[in-house]
Design a protein around this motif. Structure first.
Motif, PDB file in Angstrom:
ATOM      1  N   PRO A 278      26.532  31.537  20.645  1.00  0.00           N
ATOM      2  CA  PRO A 278      25.339  31.088  20.066  1.00  0.00           C
ATOM      3  C   PRO A 278      25.153  29.521  20.234  1.00  0.00           C
ATOM      4  O   PRO A 278      26.064  28.730  20.234  1.00  0.00           O
ATOM      5  CB  PRO A 278      25.613  31.224  18.543  1.00  0.00           C
ATOM      6  CG  PRO A 278      27.110  31.118  18.361  1.00  0.00           C
ATOM      7  CD  PRO A 278      27.639  31.918  19.530  1.00  0.00           C
ATOM      8  N   ALA A 279      24.025  29.266  20.760  1.00  0.00           N
ATOM      9  CA  ALA A 279      23.629  27.723  21.300  1.00  0.00           C
ATOM     10  C   ALA A 279      22.814  26.996  20.044  1.00  0.00           C
ATOM     11  O   ALA A 279      21.664  27.236  20.007  1.00  0.00           O
ATOM     12  CB  ALA A 279      22.639  27.921  22.466  1.00  0.00           C
ATOM     13  N   LYS A 280      23.731  26.254  19.181  1.00  0.00           N
ATOM     14  CA  LYS A 280      23.177  25.779  17.982  1.00  0.00           C
ATOM     15  C   LYS A 280      22.474  24.540  18.531  1.00  0.00           C
ATOM     16  O   LYS A 280      23.257  23.674  19.178  1.00  0.00           O
ATOM     17  CB  LYS A 280      24.577  25.331  17.178  1.00  0.00           C
ATOM     18  CG  LYS A 280      25.075  26.641  16.869  1.00  0.00           C
ATOM     19  CD  LYS A 280      26.491  26.145  15.845  1.00  0.00           C
ATOM     20  CE  LYS A 280      27.389  27.653  15.790  1.00  0.00           C
ATOM     21  NZ  LYS A 280      28.543  27.315  14.937  1.00  0.00           N
ATOM     22  N   PHE A 281      21.388  24.435  17.860  1.00  0.00           N
ATOM     23  CA  PHE A 281      20.400  23.023  18.158  1.00  0.00           C
ATOM     24  C   PHE A 281      19.921  22.745  17.028  1.00  0.00           C
ATOM     25  O   PHE A 281      19.285  21.355  17.169  1.00  0.00           O
ATOM     26  CB  PHE A 281      19.239  23.409  19.088  1.00  0.00           C
ATOM     27  CG  PHE A 281      18.277  24.544  18.494  1.00  0.00           C
ATOM     28  CD1 PHE A 281      17.149  23.955  17.950  1.00  0.00           C
ATOM     29  CD2 PHE A 281      18.603  25.729  18.461  1.00  0.00           C
ATOM     30  CE1 PHE A 281      16.199  24.748  17.161  1.00  0.00           C
ATOM     31  CE2 PHE A 281      17.436  26.681  17.792  1.00  0.00           C
ATOM     32  CZ  PHE A 281      16.462  26.312  17.177  1.00  0.00           C
ATOM     33  N   ALA A 282      19.864  22.931  15.578  1.00  0.00           N
ATOM     34  CA  ALA A 282      19.243  22.301  14.659  1.00  0.00           C
ATOM     35  C   ALA A 282      19.893  22.576  13.248  1.00  0.00           C
ATOM     36  O   ALA A 282      20.436  23.970  13.235  1.00  0.00           O
ATOM     37  CB  ALA A 282      18.015  22.440  14.726  1.00  0.00           C
ATOM     38  N   ALA A 283      19.875  21.772  12.327  1.00  0.00           N
ATOM     39  CA  ALA A 283      20.156  22.069  10.958  1.00  0.00           C
ATOM     40  C   ALA A 283      18.842  22.317  10.224  1.00  0.00           C
ATOM     41  O   ALA A 283      18.172  21.066  10.001  1.00  0.00           O
ATOM     42  CB  ALA A 283      21.301  21.081  10.391  1.00  0.00           C
ATOM     43  N   ASP A 284      18.504  23.171   9.558  1.00  0.00           N
ATOM     44  CA  ASP A 284      17.514  23.650   8.691  1.00  0.00           C
ATOM     45  C   ASP A 284      17.915  23.804   7.440  1.00  0.00           C
ATOM     46  O   ASP A 284      18.911  23.806   7.092  1.00  0.00           O
ATOM     47  CB  ASP A 284      16.537  24.773   9.548  1.00  0.00           C
ATOM     48  CG  ASP A 284      15.390  24.909   8.735  1.00  0.00           C
ATOM     49  OD1 ASP A 284      14.638  24.029   8.062  1.00  0.00           O
ATOM     50  OD2 ASP A 284      14.547  26.074   8.945  1.00  0.00           O
ATOM     51  N   ALA A 285      17.115  24.343   6.435  1.00  0.00           N
ATOM     52  CA  ALA A 285      17.272  24.633   5.233  1.00  0.00           C
ATOM     53  C   ALA A 285      16.452  25.752   4.552  1.00  0.00           C
ATOM     54  O   ALA A 285      15.328  25.571   4.942  1.00  0.00           O
ATOM     55  CB  ALA A 285      17.665  23.256   4.250  1.00  0.00           C
ATOM     56  N   VAL A 286      17.040  26.339   3.539  1.00  0.00           N
ATOM     57  CA  VAL A 286      16.103  27.376   2.809  1.00  0.00           C
ATOM     58  C   VAL A 286      15.889  26.431   1.467  1.00  0.00           C
ATOM     59  O   VAL A 286      16.881  25.959   0.942  1.00  0.00           O
ATOM     60  CB  VAL A 286      16.739  28.633   2.474  1.00  0.00           C
ATOM     61  CG1 VAL A 286      15.863  29.349   1.600  1.00  0.00           C
ATOM     62  CG2 VAL A 286      16.772  29.463   3.873  1.00  0.00           C
ATOM     63  N   ILE A 287      14.645  26.340   1.122  1.00  0.00           N
ATOM     64  CA  ILE A 287      14.492  25.380  -0.084  1.00  0.00           C
ATOM     65  C   ILE A 287      13.540  26.272  -0.936  1.00  0.00           C
ATOM     66  O   ILE A 287      12.850  27.208  -0.661  1.00  0.00           O
ATOM     67  CB  ILE A 287      13.530  24.196   0.433  1.00  0.00           C
ATOM     68  CG1 ILE A 287      12.286  24.488   0.929  1.00  0.00           C
ATOM     69  CG2 ILE A 287      14.483  23.285   1.268  1.00  0.00           C
ATOM     70  CD1 ILE A 287      11.452  23.300   1.705  1.00  0.00           C
ATOM     71  N   PHE A 288      13.580  25.746  -2.396  1.00  0.00           N
ATOM     72  CA  PHE A 288      13.255  26.588  -3.449  1.00  0.00           C
ATOM     73  C   PHE A 288      12.005  25.474  -4.126  1.00  0.00           C
ATOM     74  O   PHE A 288      12.400  24.162  -4.397  1.00  0.00           O
ATOM     75  CB  PHE A 288      14.334  26.634  -4.417  1.00  0.00           C
ATOM     76  CG  PHE A 288      15.352  27.483  -4.079  1.00  0.00           C
ATOM     77  CD1 PHE A 288      15.363  28.930  -4.235  1.00  0.00           C
ATOM     78  CD2 PHE A 288      16.535  26.952  -3.444  1.00  0.00           C
ATOM     79  CE1 PHE A 288      16.383  29.790  -3.730  1.00  0.00           C
ATOM     80  CE2 PHE A 288      17.334  27.670  -2.526  1.00  0.00           C
ATOM     81  CZ  PHE A 288      17.246  29.089  -2.933  1.00  0.00           C
ATOM     82  N   VAL A 289      10.902  25.818  -4.077  1.00  0.00           N
ATOM     83  CA  VAL A 289       9.714  25.061  -4.421  1.00  0.00           C
ATOM     84  C   VAL A 289       8.979  25.637  -5.585  1.00  0.00           C
ATOM     85  O   VAL A 289       8.846  26.754  -5.977  1.00  0.00           O
ATOM     86  CB  VAL A 289       8.781  24.906  -3.185  1.00  0.00           C
ATOM     87  CG1 VAL A 289       9.566  24.328  -2.133  1.00  0.00           C
ATOM     88  CG2 VAL A 289       8.133  26.450  -2.608  1.00  0.00           C
ATOM     89  N   VAL A 290       8.435  24.563  -6.458  1.00  0.00           N
ATOM     90  CA  VAL A 290       7.336  24.971  -7.591  1.00  0.00           C
ATOM     91  C   VAL A 290       6.248  24.227  -7.478  1.00  0.00           C
ATOM     92  O   VAL A 290       6.066  23.117  -6.670  1.00  0.00           O
ATOM     93  CB  VAL A 290       8.222  24.644  -8.806  1.00  0.00           C
ATOM     94  CG1 VAL A 290       9.313  25.754  -9.101  1.00  0.00           C
ATOM     95  CG2 VAL A 290       8.854  23.288  -9.023  1.00  0.00           C
TER      96      VAL A 290
END
Length: 290
Positions: free
Chosen positions: A108-120
């Protein structure tokens, strides 16, 4: 004699044909067309990298197409595309199938750190969410959480982090992360689950508009609160930090691997940072003193 001449001519023609096959000059990292499959959650950063690559190599044409993460992986295995963006960890069985069908080592060619977020909604009194609340909510018939669909990267990743199968979770669906944000006010008792890259671009007007409509809930884990700032993404402290990576079925250095190399070098990582995500490959700034 005539037959001998024909045989000699056929022999030389076959050599020329073989030689042309070995030196296929149409295949190159700096020209040609290619489609990248990406989940909608990280479409923005993928498009930004594709645009950067096409500016550097004007003879290339890269089309970014959105597809649910699991379906994109299947298309890659079936050689329908040369490259796909992934976020969840593949199972040992999936890695084995990849290496069997593609006949390449899983890298796997890793290129970024993202996130799953919880919104209201912005006016919601809710200020945080705990890991326990997330686990309990995804087992509740009230279907507190709204995802952008089955087979999506957001659902897959949350399920994997909680050590569950997506089919065992209970949730509501509104197709598309932007639609979740725009419609969340209609469901004040619900919590939207989206990818940070949906509106992470700092100076983009559409991103600013979407950010103004919701509040990102910090996640509490073992008594500590974690936001999705660069520090927490870089150290992967935020519990739902995910690493984006490319997978390809291209065994040589043509357009797919050229694009991957570009995305993981300093120029590509600068684009990742401009997208409001954490670059995976950090480059130290060097200042020369005279």
């Amino acid at each position: 004699m005539k037959n001998s001449i024909k045989l000699i001519m056929l022999f030389f023609v076959s050599i020329v044909v073989v030689g042309c096959k070995k030196e296929d000059k149409s295949a190159s990292y700096h020209k040609g067309e290619m489609t990248i499959l990406t989940d909608e959650s990280f479409k923005s950063v993928t498009e930004a990298l594709a645009e950067g690559y096409m500016i550097n190599y004007p003879e290339t044409k890269i089309k970014v197409t959105t597809k649910k993460e699991d379906l994109g992986f299947i298309d890659l295995l079936n050689n329908k595309v040369r490259i796909a963006v992934m976020s969840r960890d593949l199972t040992p069985e999936e890695i084995k199938e990849y290496e069997k069908q593609i006949e390449l080592k899983f890298l796997p060619a890793k290129f970024a750190a993202d996130a799953v977020i919880f919104v209201v909604p912005k006016d919601s009194p809710k200020e945080k969410i705990t890991i326990d609340e997330i686990q309990e909510g995804l087992q509740s018939d009230n279907k507190v959480f709204i995802f952008d669909g089955a087979n999506s990267s957001n659902l897959n990743f949350v399920a994997q982090k909680l050590k569950k199968l997506p089919k065992d979770l209970k949730f509501s669906v509104i197709p598309g992360s932007k639609n979740i944000i725009e419609e969340l006010n209609k469901y004040p008792d619900k919590i939207g689950v989206i990818g940070l890259n949906t509106f992470s671009r700092p100076y983009d007007k559409e991103s600013e508009q979407l950010r103004s409509m919701v509040k990102i809930l910090p996640v509490e884990d073992k008594g500590k609160l974690y936001n999705t700032d660069f520090e927490n993404l870089r150290k992967m402290n935020y519990p739902f930090t995910r690493v984006l990576y490319f997978l390809t079925n291209e065994g040589n250095f043509n357009l797919a691997n050229g694009f991957i190399r570009y995305s993981c070098t300093q120029l590509g990582q600068m684009i990742v940072q401009k997208e409001g995500l954490q670059p995976y490959n950090l480059y130290r700034r060097e200042v020369q003193m005279r």
